[in-house]
Motif scaffolding. Structure first.
Motif: not given
Length: 404
Positions: A176-205
């Protein structure tokens, strides 16, 4: 109940384990001081200071006059769910049907629905940290196990793919995450989210709850959604709503988009708790979507100006470690420089101590980072006027100078 009988012996373990929202608690203290006659500047609440746009108010009045005063479908009016699906296509290039959408009483209920429908007792929920105060508490209600995953300030508090990979276990059920984030205001761009999604792709549960409530308050460019990657879309529950982008906090309308089976489960859960969201508020939300994003873009530019103002003023305050938030309306500096300093015999040991000192000495209400999983920080909301922000930072600078 006997007067001597302790309430803690009567209440459920569930409520006893739950923490009070620190943002609401600080706002309450600020109101108490204001009632005593103090001029308190409240930077603790995550609430736009703008009025709801007039066209949305007019739609609500029209809905009342036209008799939309009866129960609605649990998941929301069909035309509102279609309008939300159209919004996802227009703004995010995501293909959803009304059957994928559940409208709730605010994004917080949407998150609670998703957690309660996915998490069993003992399941682990990885929460990107710093995180919004309610995430961990909602996981407690589901009897899940929160696993905070802290991003580094030098990376704008954003979690890396390596961190995520190392945190996932056989018990992980949700990230679970937020983007733009409360409380930091940080934002994941598409490239950063894709890299995270590739990790999650290996864990189908593992499922993903992506909180995008601050989508329209993005200072850097196009908003990116985890659900935009087809290989993981069916495992992503996207949370959004109207409170931030349309200045509709009190209307209490949020929504989620998910695989139809998860959406159906959330509909079932909601049917036993609140049923359908307020009928008039739904009609107002429909009008908000039909009216486009012009009002949201005007507010975003005001927030951008305020962000820059606060950052400029913070640069004159010793000891604040800051960064440039890319979205939302918060700055979350590291204030640990002041730990161990004291004034009038009172030592500042924590961010909570510092926030209470600033409330009682400067009459500026902030929220300690403990509530967000970052005990070395304090959250500043810049969702208020330029004049109040300038005065708040002036007072803070004066008060902090007293600490030795």
């Amino acid at each position: 109940m006997h007067e001597t009988e302790e309430v803690s012996n009567i209440l459920s373990d569930r409520i006893s384990a739950l923490s009070e929202s620190q943002t609401i608690a600080m706002a309450k203290k600020a109101r108490e001081l204001a009632a005593q006659g103090h001029d308190v500047i409240n930077l603790s609440f995550g609430e736009p200071d703008f009025q709801t746009p007039q066209y949305i108010k007019d739609a609500a009045k029209k809905a009342i006059d036209e008799g939309f005063t009866f129960y609605t479908p649990v998941a929301g009016y069909p035309e509102l769910r279609q309008a939300i699906a159209d919004k996802f296509k227009r703004d995010n290039n995501l293909d959803y049907k009304p059957e994928n959408i559940v409208v709730s009483t605010g994004a917080k209920q949407s998150i609670a629905n998703a957690i309660l429908c996915l998490v069993n007792p003992g399941d682990e929920v990885i929460i990107f940290s710093p995180y919004w105060v309610s995430y961990e508490e909602i996981v407690k209600l589901a009897e899940g196990v929160s696993v905070p995953l802290m991003g580094r300030l030098e990376n704008e508090y954003k979690v890396t793919p390596e961190q995520l990979e190392n945190a996932i276990t056989s018990n992980t059920k949700v990230v679970m995450y937020s983007s733009p984030c409360n409380p930091t205001g940080s934002v994941f761009d598409e490239e950063e989210l894709l890299a995270l999604a590739r990790v999650l792709q290996k864990h189908p549960q593992v499922y993903v709850i992506a909180d995008e409530i601050y989508e329209y308050i993005n200072f850097e460019g196009r908003h990116a959604s985890m659900a935009g990657f087809d290989f993981i879309k069916d495992r992503v529950i996207t949370i959004n709503g109207f409170s931030k982008g349309y200045a509709m906090t009190g209307w209490r309308v949020g929504y989620l988009a998910a695989h139809k089976d998860i959406a159906a489960a959330c509909d079932k859960m909601q049917s036993q708790i609140t049923s359908g969201t307020n009928s008039i508020a739904q009609k107002a939300a429909f009008a908000a979507l039909q009216g486009g994003k012009a009002s949201a873009e005007e507010m975003r530019e005001a927030y951008r100006r305020r962000r820059n103002l606060v950052l400029d003023l913070m640069n004159d305050i010793p000891g604040f470690k800051t960064y440039v938030p890319a979205g939302a309306f918060y700055i979350f500096p590291d204030v640990s420089y002041y730990f161990g300093k004291s004034y009038n015999g009172k030592t500042i040991n924590t961010a909570l101590d510092l926030s209470m000192f600033l409330l009682t000495d400067a009459f500026v209400a902030l929220v300690s980072g403990e509530a967000f999983g970052a005990p070395q920080c304090i959250r500043f909301s810049f969702a208020t006027s330029d004049e109040k922000l300038a005065e708040a930072l002036r007072r803070i600078k004066t008060s902090l100078a007293k600490l030795q």
